[in-house]
Design an enzyme around this catalytic site. Structure first.
Site, PDB file in Angstrom:
ATOM      1  N   GLU A 158      36.962 -38.404  -1.197  1.00  0.00           N
ATOM      2  CA  GLU A 158      35.855 -39.350  -1.376  1.00  0.00           C
ATOM      3  C   GLU A 158      35.031 -39.611  -0.112  1.00  0.00           C
ATOM      4  O   GLU A 158      34.853 -40.765   0.291  1.00  0.00           O
ATOM      5  CB  GLU A 158      36.395 -40.666  -1.960  1.00  0.00           C
ATOM      6  CG  GLU A 158      37.159 -40.437  -3.249  1.00  0.00           C
ATOM      7  CD  GLU A 158      37.827 -41.689  -3.803  1.00  0.00           C
ATOM      8  OE1 GLU A 158      37.693 -42.760  -3.198  1.00  0.00           O
ATOM      9  OE2 GLU A 158      38.485 -41.566  -4.858  1.00  0.00           O
ATOM     10  N   GLU A 273      41.279 -35.309 -11.556  1.00  0.00           N
ATOM     11  CA  GLU A 273      41.710 -36.667 -11.956  1.00  0.00           C
ATOM     12  C   GLU A 273      41.100 -37.073 -13.303  1.00  0.00           C
ATOM     13  O   GLU A 273      40.678 -38.217 -13.491  1.00  0.00           O
ATOM     14  CB  GLU A 273      41.323 -37.689 -10.871  1.00  0.00           C
ATOM     15  CG  GLU A 273      41.869 -37.347  -9.501  1.00  0.00           C
ATOM     16  CD  GLU A 273      41.638 -38.428  -8.448  1.00  0.00           C
ATOM     17  OE1 GLU A 273      41.334 -39.578  -8.808  1.00  0.00           O
ATOM     18  OE2 GLU A 273      41.774 -38.110  -7.256  1.00  0.00           O
TER      19      GLU A 273
HETATM   20  O1  9MR Z   1      46.018 -44.360  -9.480  1.00  0.00           O
HETATM   21  C1  9MR Z   1      46.269 -44.653  -8.114  1.00  0.00           C
HETATM   22  C2  9MR Z   1      46.784 -46.064  -7.977  1.00  0.00           C
HETATM   23  O2  9MR Z   1      48.028 -46.187  -8.647  1.00  0.00           O
HETATM   24  C3  9MR Z   1      46.940 -46.402  -6.509  1.00  0.00           C
HETATM   25  O3  9MR Z   1      47.280 -47.765  -6.392  1.00  0.00           O
HETATM   26  C4  9MR Z   1      45.636 -46.154  -5.770  1.00  0.00           C
HETATM   27  C5  9MR Z   1      45.775 -46.395  -4.283  1.00  0.00           C
HETATM   28  O4  9MR Z   1      46.697 -45.499  -3.727  1.00  0.00           O
HETATM   29  O5  9MR Z   1      45.199 -44.826  -5.970  1.00  0.00           O
HETATM   30  C6  9MR Z   1      44.976 -44.499  -7.315  1.00  0.00           C
HETATM   31  O6  9MR Z   1      44.558 -43.165  -7.415  1.00  0.00           O
HETATM   32  C7  9MR Z   1      43.243 -42.882  -6.942  1.00  0.00           C
HETATM   33  C8  9MR Z   1      43.257 -41.490  -6.326  1.00  0.00           C
HETATM   34  O7  9MR Z   1      44.236 -41.409  -5.333  1.00  0.00           O
HETATM   35  C9  9MR Z   1      41.890 -41.141  -5.765  1.00  0.00           C
HETATM   36  N1  9MR Z   1      40.865 -41.277  -6.768  1.00  0.00           N
HETATM   37  C10 9MR Z   1      40.828 -42.548  -7.492  1.00  0.00           C
HETATM   38  C11 9MR Z   1      42.215 -42.858  -8.073  1.00  0.00           C
HETATM   39  C12 9MR Z   1      42.180 -44.152  -8.864  1.00  0.00           C
HETATM   40  O8  9MR Z   1      41.871 -45.224  -8.015  1.00  0.00           O
END
Ligand code: 9MR
Length: 376
Positions: A158, A273
């Site tokens: 990102e 994702e």
């Molecule tokens: O789904 C993930 C959530 O459980 C975590 O708390 C969060 C922070 O680590 O990250 C979420 O996953 C993200 C991913 O790593 C990057 N793209 C967006 C995802 C959803 O927020």
């Protein structure tokens, strides 16, 4: 590069075939055709998974094993999980997931080395004061070295955010301290440890015909162009694909021309994702599932035509454990308005392939009809 003509005919063949192994493996209601499975390579399917749930929920574990050729650690590989205190590495859950995958012939997708949201607080402070690349470098090298069988890494996650700078780079501590070179430096650090791992930049918000997403696509392509022109080791692009029906429906034309540019840079793509946020919870479950599946199909119709797509991963496998739940306030408002018609768990978003009882939904058919999911 995959031969496009072959790819297209394979997909057409698969979508007209009754044998869709992704469904068959899990339900075991009919066997996988071994000849079909061997001769036709589908697009590998994976899901984000959590180590703790594999231990606590056998149904979840079995569903992962039944459906996935690849797992992405949803949280376990993130810097703020691995190194909560400086120098005290906690690989427990990351290893657990990696060992589970290895023991079952499943591949791990490396997510993610550098993300502004997974920076441990101590590292933030340290970067602010010391301004030393060495702590970032050390973390990247440590992860790529330790999990050296991993074929795909989201090296930078990102990096784009519009509305701040003319180059569209997201304001972050990395940008503040190291300037726009930080993306290239992270890729180089990963390459210095592994000459064979495929290195990606992973990004979201690239699917809709909205001004903000148009800008995101533009700036992302510009970043890729700069990196490729300066010979930085970048192999592919991760498309997060958090689809969102509140934004309307995906724009095949915009995605198509965006992907064409990516192909011109010689990069492959990976859908990393995939999931769907619903726009409305007022309809029946069947209607809702149909809308989710249709959005997934609209998206896959375009991306699966890309000449070099390496895999499709959903962000979670089952609605039982989805990051897309509604907030308690939203749930309360819906109930107060008398709008929760389907009678199922309030707060639930139905944006993943399996429902809370691990039953396949129409979402899964959207995957298999695009040739996604043959276990390989
Ligand atoms: O789904 C993930 C959530 O459980 C975590 O708390 C969060 C922070 O680590 O990250 C979420 O996953 C993200 C991913 O790593 C990057 N793209 C967006 C995802 C959803 O927020």
């Amino acid at each position: 590069m995959v031969n496009t003509t072959l790819e297209l005919s394979r997909r057409r063949f698969l979508s007209s075939s009754a044998t869709t192994s992704l469904l068959a493996v899990a339900s075991l209601s009919y066997p996988i055709d071994p000849i079909l499975a061997k001769t036709i390579k589908g697009i590998q399917f994976g899901a984000a998974a959590r180590a703790s749930l594999i231990v606590s929920d056998p149904q979840y574990r079995d569903a992962l094993l039944g459906y996935c050729s690849r797992l992405t650690p949803e949280i376990e590989f993130k810097w703020d999980r691995i190194e909560q205190e400086q120098g005290q590495f906690m690989f427990g859950e990351a290893d657990q997931l990696a060992n589970f995958a290895r023991d079952h012939g499943i591949e791990i997708y490396g997510h993610t080395l550098l993300w502004h949201r997974s920076l441990p607080p101590w590292a933030y402070e340290n970067l602010k004061v010391e301004r030393e690349w060495s702590i970032v470098d050390r973390y990247i090298r440590q992860m790529v070295g330790r999990y050296d069988g991993i074929r795909y890494w989201d090296v930078v996650n990102e990096p784009i955010e519009t509305g701040y700078r003319t180059d569209g780079l997201r304001p972050s501590i990395f940008l503040d301290v190291f300037g726009d070179e930080y993306v290239a430096s992270a890729l180089q650090a990963a390459r210095s440890v592994s000459s064979s791992a495929k290195l990606l930049i992973n990004e979201y918000g690239l699917e809709y015909d909205l001004a903000v997403e148009h800008d995101r696509r533009y700036h992302f392509l510009k970043l890729l162009e700069r990196l490729k022109h300066s010979g930085v080791p970048l192999d592919g692009v991760g498309l997060q694909a958090h689809l969102d029906l509140r934004k309307g429906t995906v724009s095949p034309a915009s995605i198509g021309s965006f992907l064409k540019e990516i192909a011109n840079f010689g990069l492959f793509i990976f859908v990393t994702e995939l999931d769907v946020t619903e726009a409305s919870y007022f309809q029946t479950v069947d209607e809702r599932d149909e809308q989710v599946a249709a959005e997934v199909s609209r998206y896959l119709d375009v991306v699966c035509d890309f000449p070099d797509i390496r895999g499709v991963t959903t962000w979670g496998l089952t609605d039982r454990y989805s990051w897309l739940g509604l907030s308690p306030e939203e749930v309360e408002a819906y109930i107060r308005l008398g709008y929760w018609r389907d009678g199922s768990s309030p707060g639930l978003n139905r944006g993943l392939p399996l429902d809370t009882d691990m039953r396949p939904k129409q979402f899964l058919r959207s995957l298999t009809s695009h040739g996604i999911g043959e276990k390989q």
